[in-house]
Structure formats: C-alpha cells, structure tokens
Design an enzyme around this catalytic site. Structure first.
Site, short mmCIF file in Angstrom:
data_model
loop_
_atom_site.label_atom_id
_atom_site.label_comp_id
_atom_site.label_asym_id
_atom_site.label_seq_id
_atom_site.Cartn_x
_atom_site.Cartn_y
_atom_site.Cartn_z
N SER A 465 41.18 -2.67 -32.67
CA SER A 465 41.93 -2.47 -31.44
C SER A 465 41.08 -1.79 -30.35
CB SER A 465 43.20 -1.67 -31.74
OG SER A 465 44.11 -1.75 -30.67
N ASP A 476 29.19 -6.84 -23.94
CA ASP A 476 29.20 -7.79 -22.81
C ASP A 476 28.37 -7.30 -21.63
OD1 ASP A 476 30.79 -9.47 -24.29
OD2 ASP A 476 32.67 -8.89 -23.31
N LYS A 490 41.72 -7.17 -34.37
CA LYS A 490 43.04 -6.94 -33.76
C LYS A 490 42.90 -7.03 -32.25
CE LYS A 490 46.72 -3.49 -33.24
NZ LYS A 490 46.58 -3.30 -31.78
#
Length: 697
Positions: A465, A476, A490
């Site tokens: 999460s 990224d 998740k």
C-alpha cells in the site's frame, strides 16, 4: 482481530477417540445491535464500495465459505456432515442480513465450539498412552484443499497424527516423556479453556470479517476493540500504564515496561510480575482477573489520562501463594516509540574507502489524524519523524540514505506522499481513481527536498500500500535504487467510516467500516495492484507468493493502467543499474552469509513443496542432523545462539526469561539482506561521485 485464527495457532496438534464427559461450551447468540450493524454495513457497502458487489445469493455463498474457512482453515475441526448441514443455508445469508438475523453464523460457531471442546478433550486422553515412532507414516501440513473428515474415526486418526507430531517435536527438542506429557496437557487444557471464553463479539467480528473480505481483500469491519487498536496503531500512542502484557498460565504477565511510562517511572512493577486484579480510581473495588482474557484485562487497564488504576500484583519471584501488593498508577499518554521511525548508521567498505550509510527503518505510515484535525502543530507522523532523522543523518555526514520499509503494510496515504516529498521536493506522487472513474493526481509540495544525496528503498513481500506508493514514486523519478523482493501488490485506497456517526447514533454501538474507495496508480500510468513494485536490484526472500500477497486473494482487482501523469525525472539511477547489478553479483557470490541465506530459502521452499512431515523418529533425527551439519559452520551456531532452533515449545510455554532471550537473539542476528542493501547504496554513492570526475576527464 480474527479470533479463530489466533485460537488455532495456539495448538498445532491433537488426538484419538473416547474423551471425558465435560460441560458443553456456552451457546452464543447475536445481540440486537450486531444485527443492526450488519444490516447498516450492507447498505453502505452495496452503495459506496469502489468494487460494487450486490448482497445476493452469490455473495452469500462466498460469505459462508469464508466464514467456515476462517474457523477451520486446515479442515481438521468440522466433519463433512457438519459442512453438508451448513451448506443448506449457503444462499440465505443475504436475506438474513437484510432481516437483521444472524442466527446462521452463530449456529455454525456454536458447532465449532463444541468440536473444539471434543478435540481438546480427545487430545488430553490420548496423552495417557504413548506413541510408536518407529512406524513409517507422514503427517500432512497442507490441508486447506483436502476434504473434511468423513467419519469420526477418520477425524480421530488425523488428530492422532497431529498430537504425535507435537510430541515428536518436543522429544527431538530433548524433553522427557513426563515433561512432554505435562507440557502438552497444559497446552490443550489452555486451548480448551479458551473455547469457553468466546463471546458473541468474537463471533460477530469473525462473521463480519468474512462478509467484508468477500467484497474485496482490504475492506474490513472494526468492532469496538479492533477500532481502538487501529486508532492506536495510526496515532502511535495510547493512554495507559506503559506495560506490554502477555497471557501466561492464566495470569496477565508483564513482559516489558515502556521507557518513560507510568509503570517504569513508578519503580513498582517488574518484568514477570503477574496482575491478579484491577481496580478503578483510588477507592474502587478490585476485580480479580486471573483466568480473564488478555484483551479484557487490557481494556480495564486503559483509561482516561490522569485517572488512577490500581493493580493487585503477584511478584515475579513469588509462588502462587506468595504475598500480593497493591500498586496505584496514574494513566498517561504512552508513545509507542518501538513502532516509530528509527535510524542507524552502517559503515561499508568500498575499495579503499569506507562509506557511511544512514538507515531509516519505517514500520508503518502512521499519523495522528485527530491531533492534526485539532490544529496541533506538533502532531505525530511518519514523514515528520523521518524528516527529523534525515536532519540528524546530515549532521553525521552519511554518504547515502536507505529507507527500510520491509514488512511495512502501509497506513496514511498523505504520509506516503509527504515522505516522497522529502526526497523529490514537489511534484506528482500518485494518481487516484474513484468509483466514478475520475482521476486525481496527488502531489508532494515541498519547496526543496530535505535529502538531495544518493538514496534507496529496501522492500519485501510485506511492503504494501503506502510503502508501494513511496517506492514506486522514487523509482519512477529515478531518484533512488529500489532493492529487495517484489512488493505485496496492494493498489487500493481505504477510508474508515464510523457507522454510529453515519446514522447519528449518540452512543458507540455499531463499530466502523474500513472501505475501499479508490485505486491508486503510479505516475508512470501503471498500478502496483497484483504486480507490486519490481525492485531494481533483486534480493531473495522467504515468503511464499502463492500464500502471501495480493495474488493469493481470489477476489483481488486486476492489474490495469491509465495515462501517465506529467512529471520530470529528478535522478539518473537507471544509468547506474548495470554497474550496480554486476557489483552486487560479484559481491554476493563470495559472501558466505549471503550464500547461507540462499541455502535457507532453498531448504524452506523444499519443505513447502513437500507438504508432509515424517512421524518416524529416526528419519526426523536424520533430517535434524543434516540441518545441524549445515548450520554448525555458522558463527552464530558456534556461539550457541541459533534463535530458530525448534524446541517444540510455544512462546508462553518457555520461561519468560528464555522467551525474551530468544526474541533478543533474533533481533541481534545478522541482517544479511540489510547489509547487502547498504553495500548497494555504497556502490550507488561511489558511482555518482565518480561520474562527474569521469565526465570532466
């Protein structure tokens, strides 16, 4: 709190037939407010869940299957005849919830209780005889897909093997037959005693767990106790006396004193002391709590800040008939520092140089929502604590920072965004899509990053999460290197809804729902759902992807993607990865500690795939000898400190000092994967430092 799982974990064994006559367990019945809470939850879930699932016959069947599985995951409690009887109501739960009728799950649980009592008494009677360990037979460890026993005789044989395995484990651990018989009899007696202590709240919580997780894996229901525990975990504080308690032989026992808490500051409590009674206020009567469930004793000890609680204490070194003393303590706010962000500095040699790697361990993305709402400028949160630690690491002159979020299951989404901002400054961090399809880009908003040097994130299968949001954003942006196992997978966001507030109920009766309201996506457009975050440099892991992680759920949302957000990478880690990988490969090839981890993982994987364990003593000793030979060259084995040795005992069956010593040994054991992650970050710092020099030349 999934009580049946906790209960089943308390005994890994049991028996053959002909048990003694005993009183039946209490017949539990639903309370009016529980039925109302279930109906209220159904109304909310069918209208507002991200994944719309109607409460119909199909969902009813799923709820039934999950509820039974929660009670008997290994299919060793119920008989097939029980299951056949339950299945006649498999499509009726939806209508029953709408009628505010919970008789079906309570009837199932009452059968479960009686079966537990039967099996425990059966097990204790079996201990009166011995076992033949020269017989060649196996015991199946993986029974979740096996059929339930067809007959009582079949169940008896199954339990005989479970008891035999418990006995053999203790025997291999060096225990005598008389000591084994005493240990196991007490174990089964304790398990039997717990069966008589179940309450309707336990049944309702288990049933609502089955209902909510049939919607999606991360929707949950919180009764009063579970709600309080969730709140404590997020705030990282509670009001109490500052003592970690444990149930041992019917006594609530002090396992640890929290530094700075009322218990420690009083000097009147010690580790091992047993709480036999609790009184409220300076003059309130003291209620005896010997034999009372631990969660109930904990609730009696917690209370309002500044209030007095009186404890009747049987000292650790006193016998059962020893002299008691009364201890008065004033409750205060307790900060759970062990669950907060913490830092260490590791020294790593790279060539002729030694680099300092600052490691920040973050167990959860906590935030004191209430204090923040009230405008408290000093409210507690994960990102605030990490920012402070980064400042300290700067002062200590570290070359790189590693954020360790292994086994961090998530928490506050806002905290994941703010933590990312500490390393990127400002910019998009995560995209969030609601049930209406609308996509919102959530951004960090820091004028400048707190840490601009080399950094990385250490993840494993337990990183979920918010941990995945943070790791994915760092990846990224190219800001740091991601090291470890693929994460949990998740990719959904939940919010907590107070059912009492929803219907303007003046007193707390109905509990809370943790409901999935949206799905999050990486800024590159992909999602961590199912696939998780794939590390840049992979490290081995002990978890089993088939049984742990989003992929293990049969109703998980699928992987999907959307348009990337507009963002500009702030780092060039991708250009360093080939060099980092080659240095890592060369280093671990000659690292004996790392190779031992690979051996242990291979051994564990082989055991999982085997799925059965021999009940033949000679064969088990042969297997144990092989393991000892593999371990004896290890430094910790030479020191006589193997914290993972199987003595066949459960935690509360060892002496408290022995159990704490074993826990401390595990904490002190060399963290091979953390050390390798630090080495990778040292390489990253080295490569980044040498890159400008090479460009200049």
């Amino acid at each position: 709190m999934r009580i049946p799982y906790v209960f089943l974990g308390a005994f890994l064994a049991i028996a053959q037939s002909a048990y003694a006559e005993v009183a039946p367990p209490p017949v539990l019945a639903p309370q009016k407010q529980q039925a109302q809470a279930a109906e209220l939850s159904a109304r909310f879930l069918t209208r507002f869940s991200y994944k719309s699932v109607p409460l119909d016959d199909a969902l009813s069947a799923k709820i039934m299957d999950r509820f039974i599985k929660s009670l008997d995951p290994d299919r060793v409690i119920f008989l097939q005849a029980d299951i056949d009887k339950f299945m006649s109501d498999r499509s009726k739960i939806d209508d029953a919830i709408e009628r505010e009728d919970l008789k079906i799950p309570f009837a199932i649980f009452n059968v479960y209780e009686q079966r537990i009592v039967d099996r425990m008494n059966y097990a204790r009677n079996l201990l009166k005889q011995g076992f033949d360990f020269s017989v060649q037979e196996d015991y199946s460890l993986l029974r979740e897909k096996e059929p339930w026993p067809q007959t009582e005789a079949e169940s008896d044989d199954l339990w005989r093997k479970r008891v035999k395995n418990d006995w053999l484990r203790l025997k291999l651990g060096g225990k005598t037959d008389s000591a084994i018989r005493e240990t196991l009899d007490k174990r089964y007696a304790n398990a039997l005693d717990r069966a008589y202590k179940y309450k309707s709240d336990d049944v309702f919580q288990s049933f609502m767990d089955a209902y909510t997780t049939s919607i999606d894996p991360h929707t949950d229901y919180f009764g009063a106790t579970a709600s309080a525990d969730f709140d404590i975990a997020m705030k990282l504080s509670l009001v109490g006396i500052g003592a970690v308690l444990q149930e041992r032989d019917d006594y609530t026992t002090v396992r640890e004193l929290v530094p700075g808490g009322p218990a420690e500051l009083s000097g009147k409590l010690s580790v091992g002391d047993r709480i036999t009674g609790v009184g409220q206020g300076k003059n309130g009567p003291i209620k005896e709590v010997v034999g009372t469930r631990l969660d109930e004793v904990v609730q009696m000890i917690r209370g309002k800040k500044g209030s007095v609680v009186r404890l009747d204490i049987l000292p650790a070194d006193a016998g059962a008939e020893g002299t008691h003393r009364i201890v008065s303590l004033v409750r205060d706010k307790i900060n759970l520092e062990k669950q907060a962000a913490q830092k260490t500095v590791l020294s790593v040699k790279v060539g002729e140089a030694t680099r300092k790697i600052g490691v920040i361990t973050l167990p959860a993305f906590y935030e004191d929502f209430e204090a923040r709402r009230k405008g408290d400028k000093d409210y507690r949160s994960a990102s605030r604590d990490v920012a402070k630690l980064l400042g300290e690491l700067k002062q200590e002159g570290v070359d790189s920072v590693l954020i360790d979020v292994r086994n961090n299951g998530g928490g506050s989404l806002d905290e994941a965004i703010d933590l990312t901002g500490l390393f990127i400054g400002s910019g998009p961090v995560v995209q969030q899509r609601g049930s209406d399809g609308k996509v919102t880009v959530r951004s960090a908003d820091f004028r400048t990053p707190v840490w601009t040097g080399p950094m990385g994130v250490l993840i494993n299968r337990g990183s979920a999460s918010a941990s995945e949001i943070f790791a994915a954003a760092i990846q990224d942006y190219g800001r740091g290197v991601i090291v470890g196992e693929p994460s949990f997978g998740k990719g959904t966001v939940q919010t907590v809804v107070n059912l009492d507030q929803m219907v303007r109920n003046s007193k707390p009766e109905f509990g809370e729902l943790k409901v999935t309201i949206s799905q999050f996506f990486r800024i590159n457009g992909g999602t961590t759902q199912l696939r998780g975050v794939t590390p840049d440099i992979s490290l081995p892991g002990f978890s089993d992807p088939k049984s742990f992680g989003e992929m293990s759920y049969d109703n998980a949302l699928p992987w999907t993607e959307l348009k990337p957000a507009k963002y500009a990478p702030t780092g060039n880690v991708a250009t360093l990865l080939p060099s980092l990988q080659s240095r890592h490969d060369a280093r671990v090839q000659s690292d004996p500690d790392f190779q031992r981890v690979l051996e242990d993982i291979a051994d564990l994987k082989a055991q999982r795939e085997k799925g059965v364990i021999s009940l033949n003593e000679a064969k088990r000793r042969e297997e144990a000898t092989a393991r000892e030979n593999r371990l004896k060259s290890r430094p910790e084995a030479n020191n006589g400190e193997d914290p993972d040795v199987d003595d066949g005992l459960q935690a509360n069956e060892r002496s408290l000092s022995a159990d704490i010593a074993m826990e401390n040994a595990r904490k002190k054991a060399k963290d091979v994967l953390l050390n390798e992650a630090a080495a990778i970050l040292s390489d990253e710092a080295d490569l980044k430092e040498s890159a400008p020099k090479a460009a200049t030349k």
